[in-house]
Design a protein around this motif. Structure first.
Motif, mmCIF file in Angstrom:
data_model
loop_
_atom_site.group_PDB
_atom_site.id
_atom_site.type_symbol
_atom_site.label_atom_id
_atom_site.label_comp_id
_atom_site.label_asym_id
_atom_site.label_seq_id
_atom_site.Cartn_x
_atom_site.Cartn_y
_atom_site.Cartn_z
ATOM 1 N N ASN A 142 0.843 -1.436 -0.099
ATOM 2 C CA ASN A 142 -0.287 0.200 -0.350
ATOM 3 C C ASN A 142 0.784 0.712 0.102
ATOM 4 O O ASN A 142 0.412 1.733 0.447
ATOM 5 C CB ASN A 142 -0.736 -0.039 1.269
ATOM 6 C CG ASN A 142 -2.096 1.081 1.396
ATOM 7 O OD1 ASN A 142 -2.218 1.750 0.334
ATOM 8 N ND2 ASN A 142 -2.265 1.834 2.580
ATOM 9 N N PHE A 143 2.013 1.006 -1.011
ATOM 10 C CA PHE A 143 3.425 2.165 -0.834
ATOM 11 C C PHE A 143 2.472 3.451 -1.147
ATOM 12 O O PHE A 143 1.003 4.086 -1.525
ATOM 13 C CB PHE A 143 3.602 1.963 -2.121
ATOM 14 C CG PHE A 143 4.883 0.194 -1.657
ATOM 15 C CD1 PHE A 143 5.902 0.510 -0.505
ATOM 16 C CD2 PHE A 143 4.753 -0.615 -2.419
ATOM 17 C CE1 PHE A 143 5.689 -0.933 -0.261
ATOM 18 C CE2 PHE A 143 4.912 -1.508 -1.998
ATOM 19 C CZ PHE A 143 5.638 -2.174 -0.813
ATOM 20 N N ILE A 144 2.828 4.542 -0.756
ATOM 21 C CA ILE A 144 3.708 5.863 -1.259
ATOM 22 C C ILE A 144 4.148 6.057 -1.621
ATOM 23 O O ILE A 144 5.844 5.449 -1.847
ATOM 24 C CB ILE A 144 3.491 6.818 0.500
ATOM 25 C CG1 ILE A 144 2.443 6.962 1.139
ATOM 26 C CG2 ILE A 144 3.908 7.857 0.004
ATOM 27 C CD1 ILE A 144 2.904 7.156 2.787
ATOM 28 N N GLN A 145 3.865 6.712 -3.190
ATOM 29 C CA GLN A 145 5.441 6.833 -3.969
ATOM 30 C C GLN A 145 5.490 8.171 -3.960
ATOM 31 O O GLN A 145 4.937 9.363 -3.864
ATOM 32 C CB GLN A 145 4.206 6.546 -5.408
ATOM 33 C CG GLN A 145 5.172 6.686 -7.354
ATOM 34 C CD GLN A 145 4.360 6.313 -8.200
ATOM 35 O OE1 GLN A 145 3.717 5.719 -8.604
ATOM 36 N NE2 GLN A 145 5.026 7.517 -9.611
ATOM 37 N N THR A 146 6.315 8.246 -4.036
ATOM 38 C CA THR A 146 8.162 9.946 -4.259
ATOM 39 C C THR A 146 8.323 9.605 -5.490
ATOM 40 O O THR A 146 9.189 8.965 -5.768
ATOM 41 C CB THR A 146 7.740 9.834 -3.239
ATOM 42 O OG1 THR A 146 8.300 11.634 -3.121
ATOM 43 C CG2 THR A 146 9.078 9.122 -2.747
ATOM 44 N N ASP A 147 8.437 10.996 -5.635
ATOM 45 C CA ASP A 147 9.908 11.178 -6.664
ATOM 46 C C ASP A 147 10.904 11.795 -6.063
ATOM 47 O O ASP A 147 12.137 12.342 -6.864
ATOM 48 C CB ASP A 147 9.890 12.659 -8.072
ATOM 49 C CG ASP A 147 9.299 13.410 -7.441
ATOM 50 O OD1 ASP A 147 8.886 13.798 -6.848
ATOM 51 O OD2 ASP A 147 9.205 14.671 -8.243
ATOM 52 N N ALA A 148 11.070 12.133 -5.038
ATOM 53 C CA ALA A 148 12.370 12.028 -4.620
ATOM 54 C C ALA A 148 13.230 10.939 -3.851
ATOM 55 O O ALA A 148 13.177 9.342 -3.841
ATOM 56 C CB ALA A 148 11.875 12.305 -2.714
ATOM 57 N N ALA A 149 13.938 11.323 -4.912
ATOM 58 C CA ALA A 149 15.130 11.025 -5.026
ATOM 59 C C ALA A 149 15.913 9.550 -3.482
ATOM 60 O O ALA A 149 16.035 9.920 -2.366
ATOM 61 C CB ALA A 149 16.913 11.504 -5.329
ATOM 62 N N ALA A 174 7.626 4.185 -0.543
ATOM 63 C CA ALA A 174 7.553 3.937 0.807
ATOM 64 C C ALA A 174 6.354 3.056 1.845
ATOM 65 O O ALA A 174 5.536 3.345 1.068
ATOM 66 C CB ALA A 174 7.199 5.301 1.620
ATOM 67 N N VAL A 175 6.672 2.927 3.136
ATOM 68 C CA VAL A 175 5.697 2.042 3.003
ATOM 69 C C VAL A 175 4.778 2.579 4.261
ATOM 70 O O VAL A 175 5.723 3.814 5.015
ATOM 71 C CB VAL A 175 6.111 0.900 4.467
ATOM 72 C CG1 VAL A 175 5.052 0.047 5.127
ATOM 73 C CG2 VAL A 175 7.048 -0.266 3.922
ATOM 74 N N PRO A 176 3.263 3.118 4.601
ATOM 75 C CA PRO A 176 2.950 4.664 5.016
ATOM 76 C C PRO A 176 3.256 4.015 6.535
ATOM 77 O O PRO A 176 3.002 2.922 6.788
ATOM 78 C CB PRO A 176 1.381 3.972 5.032
ATOM 79 C CG PRO A 176 1.494 3.370 3.613
ATOM 80 C CD PRO A 176 2.684 2.298 3.732
ATOM 81 N N ILE A 177 3.927 4.702 7.593
ATOM 82 C CA ILE A 177 3.643 4.627 8.298
ATOM 83 C C ILE A 177 2.518 4.039 9.342
ATOM 84 O O ILE A 177 3.431 3.140 10.374
ATOM 85 C CB ILE A 177 4.697 5.768 9.385
ATOM 86 C CG1 ILE A 177 5.160 5.600 10.589
ATOM 87 C CG2 ILE A 177 3.072 7.312 9.838
ATOM 88 C CD1 ILE A 177 6.026 4.610 10.655
ATOM 89 N N ASP A 178 1.510 4.423 9.224
ATOM 90 C CA ASP A 178 0.459 3.587 10.241
ATOM 91 C C ASP A 178 0.431 2.262 10.066
ATOM 92 O O ASP A 178 0.582 0.942 10.889
ATOM 93 C CB ASP A 178 -0.453 4.069 10.217
ATOM 94 C CG ASP A 178 -1.385 3.858 7.915
ATOM 95 O OD1 ASP A 178 -0.102 3.519 7.458
ATOM 96 O OD2 ASP A 178 -1.934 4.697 8.431
ATOM 97 N N MET A 179 0.403 2.093 8.550
ATOM 98 C CA MET A 179 1.392 0.029 8.508
ATOM 99 C C MET A 179 2.136 -0.577 9.070
ATOM 100 O O MET A 179 2.881 -1.927 9.551
ATOM 101 C CB MET A 179 1.045 -0.005 6.654
ATOM 102 C CG MET A 179 0.680 -1.263 6.369
ATOM 103 S SD MET A 179 1.205 -1.379 4.167
ATOM 104 C CE MET A 179 0.727 -3.467 3.870
ATOM 105 N N ALA A 180 3.553 0.663 9.333
ATOM 106 C CA ALA A 180 4.539 -0.181 9.319
ATOM 107 C C ALA A 180 4.390 -0.072 11.342
ATOM 108 O O ALA A 180 5.222 -0.998 11.679
ATOM 109 C CB ALA A 180 5.985 0.806 9.097
ATOM 110 N N MET A 181 3.756 0.774 11.518
ATOM 111 C CA MET A 181 3.616 0.647 13.318
ATOM 112 C C MET A 181 2.774 -0.567 13.656
ATOM 113 O O MET A 181 2.967 -1.298 14.863
ATOM 114 C CB MET A 181 2.997 1.875 13.560
ATOM 115 C CG MET A 181 4.280 3.091 13.757
ATOM 116 S SD MET A 181 5.669 2.748 14.513
ATOM 117 C CE MET A 181 5.131 3.061 15.806
#
Length: 380
Positions: A211-218, A255-262
């Motif tokens: 359930n990823f957040i997609q970003t263009d940050a390197a 990135a894995v959302p932090i609520d999912m990771a926690m």
């Protein structure tokens, strides 16, 4: 005094004042009123002009991770010759050599020294070293791993560690500014800036629950396990992967959302492993025709077709059969299947889920007592 004489008396001062004001504006343009459009995003009250405060807030919680493992290696010398070993009774015992194998990043998430990182960083490691932003270095112990989200929980025993502040990834919008903090290529802690490119990305094949957040940050090698923060320094995700065959960033990172990771971290700390719910069946998504949706008064165009039932599992005990079409779980449409999968996984074993399904064109509702999913390997 007549009205006409009164107007004449006060008229000249007013005219003189207007002339003086006009002349002043012509001679001193800086006195002119600001007509800038204050609705521009650049001037929204509270919007940061610089992200240095956000970085200063989050950076002390981001750590560099170095791992090493024992590998077997023989000396390439005369001792490798079979005749030499026979004559001198030399068994040529393999040497144990400790070699640094991987590097990555992690995030301190509480005052007890628990660190979230990626499983692929520490998998197979014999020793894990953590370097804090303040220069302190220490060994880390593996509390547990969740290979179904590629996450790992480490723990360090140091005083005065800086736990990061959490944001709300569910409120992240496409276009929001985000910053990635990590240790790319081992050069040391670095920050890259970008935006949220998409949310809810899945089917990437990197893990079971996606359930990823997609970003263009390197995000480059070494950034894995690091922090994805919002413009105010709050953690919203754990940087995990990039979409590129070369391994370098091309502006598509996840990135894995932090609520999912926690949820994984809390379960590992409480139970020693990740505990997820299961209904004990496998299925596939089917799509209804519009006339079928209208005829059955459905508010969804998809369903999960039950294909295999685990014997004596939760679904089997509740009377669900192969071929049933599950449309809702706790009144929520199954959507593309991902929503249903996450809802089942997040339901504690022993709780009840209301399952709405279609069987031979008949709408049914059954209660299913959620079981425990047998997840992959867990190490404590």
């Amino acid at each position: 005094m007549s009205l006409q004489r009164l107007l004449q008396f006060i008229g000249w001062p007013v005219v003189a004042g207007l002339l003086i004001a006009t002349l002043a504006l012509l001679l001193f343009p800086q006195l002119r009123p600001d007509t800038t459009d204050n609705t521009s995003p650049r001037t929204i009250p509270g919007a940061p002009v610089s992200y240095s405060e956000a970085v200063s807030k989050a950076a002390p919680s981001v750590v560099n991770i170095y791992t090493s493992k024992i590998v077997q290696r023989r000396n390439q010398s005369l001792a490798d010759n079979p005749l030499y070993r026979h004559l001198f009774n030399n068994a040529n015992t393999p040497q144990q050599v400790r070699m640094q194998s991987t590097l990555g990043s992690g995030v301190i998430v509480d005052d007890q020294g628990h660190i979230l990182t990626n499983n692929h960083i520490i998998e197979g490691a014999d020793e894990i070293q953590v370097l804090l932003n303040d220069g302190r270095e220490t060994d880390a112990q593996v509390v547990g791993i969740d290979d179904e989200t590629d996450l790992a929980v480490l723990k360090i025993s140091l005083e005065a560690v800086s736990a990061i502040a959490f944001g709300d990834p569910s409120r992240a919008r496409v276009g929001d500014v985000v910053l990635a903090i990590g240790n790319p290529y081992g050069v040391g802690q670095s920050v890259s800036q970008g935006i949220v490119s998409a949310t809810g990305r899945y089917n990437l094949g990197t893990s079971f629950y996606e359930n990823f957040i997609q970003t263009d940050a390197a995000i480059n090698p070494g950034n894995s396990g690091g922090a994805l923060i919002d413009a105010y320094g709050n953690l919203i995700g754990i940087n995990t992967a990039v979409l590129d065959e070369t391994g370098a960033s091309i502006g598509i990172g996840f990135a894995v959302p932090i609520d999912m990771a926690m949820k994984s971290l809390n379960s590992i700390i409480q139970y020693g492993k990740v505990v997820r719910g299961s209904l004990g069946f496998t299925g596939s998504i089917v799509y209804f025709k519009s006339e079928f949706v209208a005829r059955n008064n459905l508010n969804t165009g998809t369903a999960l077709r039950v294909e295999h039932i685990e014997p004596r599992g939760p679904a089997h005990l509740a009377g669900i059969r192969p071929g049933d079409l599950i449309t809702h779980l706790n009144q929520q449409p199954v959507g593309d299947g991902r929503q249903a999968l996450n809802l089942i996984a997040d339901t504690p074993p022993g709780d009840t889920l209301k399952v709405q399904l279609i069987r031979y064109n008949t709408m049914l509702e059954v209660d299913v007592i959620v079981g425990t999913r047998e997840s992959g390997k867990t190490r404590t």
